[in-house]
Design a protein around this motif. Sequence first.
Motif, PDB file in Angstrom:
ATOM      1  N   HIS A 318      39.399  12.137   3.202  1.00 51.51           N
ATOM      2  CA  HIS A 318      39.580  10.901   3.958  1.00 51.51           C
ATOM      3  C   HIS A 318      38.490  10.812   5.010  1.00 51.51           C
ATOM      4  CE1 HIS A 318      41.220  13.043   7.482  1.00 51.51           C
ATOM      5  NE2 HIS A 318      41.882  13.792   6.619  1.00 51.51           N
ATOM      6  N   SER A 319      38.345   9.602   5.567  1.00 50.12           N
ATOM      7  CA  SER A 319      37.260   9.405   6.533  1.00 50.12           C
ATOM      8  C   SER A 319      37.787   9.510   7.959  1.00 50.12           C
ATOM      9  CB  SER A 319      36.644   8.027   6.317  1.00 50.12           C
ATOM     10  OG  SER A 319      37.644   7.061   6.593  1.00 50.12           O
ATOM     11  N   ILE A 320      36.828   9.607   8.886  1.00 45.81           N
ATOM     12  CA  ILE A 320      37.203   9.599  10.308  1.00 45.81           C
ATOM     13  C   ILE A 320      37.824   8.243  10.651  1.00 45.81           C
ATOM     14  CG2 ILE A 320      36.253   9.735  12.666  1.00 45.81           C
ATOM     15  CD1 ILE A 320      36.114  12.406  11.139  1.00 45.81           C
ATOM     16  N   ASP A 321      37.252   7.181  10.066  1.00 49.86           N
ATOM     17  CA  ASP A 321      37.789   5.840  10.332  1.00 49.86           C
ATOM     18  C   ASP A 321      39.271   5.754   9.958  1.00 49.86           C
ATOM     19  OD1 ASP A 321      35.383   5.054  11.207  1.00 49.86           O
ATOM     20  OD2 ASP A 321      34.838   3.884   9.426  1.00 49.86           O
ATOM     21  N   SER A 322      39.628   6.431   8.858  1.00 48.96           N
ATOM     22  CA  SER A 322      41.027   6.334   8.417  1.00 48.96           C
ATOM     23  C   SER A 322      41.969   7.023   9.414  1.00 48.96           C
ATOM     24  CB  SER A 322      41.200   6.918   7.010  1.00 48.96           C
ATOM     25  OG  SER A 322      41.074   8.324   7.048  1.00 48.96           O
ATOM     26  N   ILE A 323      41.461   8.026  10.125  1.00 46.34           N
ATOM     27  CA  ILE A 323      42.287   8.679  11.157  1.00 46.34           C
ATOM     28  C   ILE A 323      42.572   7.665  12.267  1.00 46.34           C
ATOM     29  CG2 ILE A 323      42.359  10.507  12.914  1.00 46.34           C
ATOM     30  CD1 ILE A 323      40.313  12.047  11.118  1.00 46.34           C
ATOM     31  N   GLU A 324      41.501   7.003  12.696  1.00 47.94           N
ATOM     32  CA  GLU A 324      41.655   6.044  13.795  1.00 47.94           C
ATOM     33  C   GLU A 324      42.516   4.855  13.384  1.00 47.94           C
ATOM     34  OE1 GLU A 324      37.596   7.241  16.138  1.00 47.94           O
ATOM     35  OE2 GLU A 324      37.530   5.551  14.763  1.00 47.94           O
ATOM     36  N   GLU A 325      42.297   4.413  12.141  1.00 42.44           N
ATOM     37  CA  GLU A 325      43.102   3.276  11.647  1.00 42.44           C
ATOM     38  C   GLU A 325      44.590   3.633  11.619  1.00 42.44           C
ATOM     39  OE1 GLU A 325      41.716   2.088   7.762  1.00 42.44           O
ATOM     40  OE2 GLU A 325      39.741   1.709   8.650  1.00 42.44           O
ATOM     41  N   ALA A 326      44.896   4.839  11.068  1.00 40.71           N
ATOM     42  CA  ALA A 326      46.298   5.261  10.961  1.00 40.71           C
ATOM     43  C   ALA A 326      46.917   5.383  12.354  1.00 40.71           C
ATOM     44  CB  ALA A 326      46.391   6.592  10.227  1.00 40.71           C
TER      45      ALA A 326
END
Length: 511
Positions: A318-326
């Motif tokens: 998964h991406s870093i962006d997906s961490i922030e989005e979640a």
Amino acid sequence: MVRIRLNDRTYEYDVRSLTKAFFKEEDMIVEDMDNIENAIDIVEDDCIDEYIFVIDTSKDSIKLDISNKEKDIHQDLKETLPSYIKNIDNELDYKAKYKNYLKRLIYRLLADVLDMELPWGTLTGIRPSKIALELLEQGREDNYIKKYMLETYLTSEEKIELALSIAHREKEILDDIDYKNGYSLYVGIPFCPTRCSYCSFTSYPLDKFENMVEDYISALIKEMEYASTMIKNKILTTVYIGGGTPTTLSASQLERVINKIKELWDLSTVKEFTVEAGRPDSITREKLEVLKQCGVTRISINPQTMRQKTLDLIGRKHSIDSIEEAYNMARDVGHNNINMDLILGLPGETLEDVRYTLKRIEELNPDNLTVHTLAIKRAAYLNIYKDKYEDLLPEHVTDMVEETFRYAKEHNYIPYYMYRQKNMTDNLENIGYARYGLEGIYNILMMEERQNILALGAGAVCKFVDYENNRIERLDNVKSLNDYITRIDDMIEKKMKFSSGKGAYFNGIFR
Ligand code: SF4
């Protein structure tokens, strides 16, 4: 290789674990010996690159001797047993004091020979704060506890301060809970989107095991139905759904599992309901809404690191962006107690990477921060990251731990629980930090072994606490997914037998 030779195996476990803490990368074998002279003589004929560590214990004295022919090391230590130990009548007390004395001597010798100190001194167990907590509960002052830990375990001042501050916060939280009259429920979901390279948990990647999810849930519900009838006259204190990654389940499967818990147990007394959402690639708005609507009070969204190159390397797809989005989605849905897990010592990471991760975490501002130190040996790195081993071995993990400690302090996170694992990098620890009042209560109850834990699912281990005799009884389920599903009736029968047999009068919990 370290060859430990003992004339008596009474303290073998302690000797082995303390010696291992000094010789992290060495294999170790324990052998019996008749007498110390013999054992040292044999040294001459042994393989020259081995450490031979001879330990001769008796009622009057302790003799230690360590040698390594190739390194030209040969040092010994002989001490007469002090009378304050010799004169103890109570056998348990005698053994405890003897063990601590022996460990201090071993520590002195090995620290001298290897020119190194261990931050936790002779403490090799996984719960150092437990000692400080027990002393606090006996009404001891801080100064007494500090002196006791320094003299008994040779623990460094810095680690004593840490253990003591955690014990204070734990005590404050525990004093507010009638935990002896309660129990906690753990439910394990052993699926993950993919398997992380360093994983040591019961975890099955969804792409290969998706066809078993429904059968697993059915087996789990069957176990829940029996387990909910097991415990009598105790109230439920916390609920924890862990894994694996529970949010690997679909929104409707999650809802089914949680609704079943709510149907079978009275949650009106529950102080905390945690779901480890864990991997951002398993999180959707719909699942976050289900958790919120079902009354979940605390979730985890775990980045481990905010460096993409590391996530790729450890198999977290998964991406870093997906961490922030979640994370942002969870806040949006109304989750107001979010934990984030970080791991220090990941392959190839430097202190700079950890600083970068903390900076990105600062922007998110989670309520809890759990900092793990990767428990992996040099040899395991060799196996997992065969091609790039040399470049990937993390260095300065102790500095990383200090950096996160400083960060936590500056950002008002209080350390509230800790534990150590075998093989931990640089003999360090995992620390849970939280903003005041938002701590994970289940973590304290479980880690300090304060409360009965009714644990369900593949690989789950129930812990029943015998407060009177200060001991824990464990009851484990099989780890294999297939075995759990096909042998669920055996798991239930095991619980039945325990509650009506060995555990029948246990703490009054099953009556
Ligand atoms: S998310 Fe956790 S449980 Fe799942 S594979 Fe990775 S380390 Fe293992």
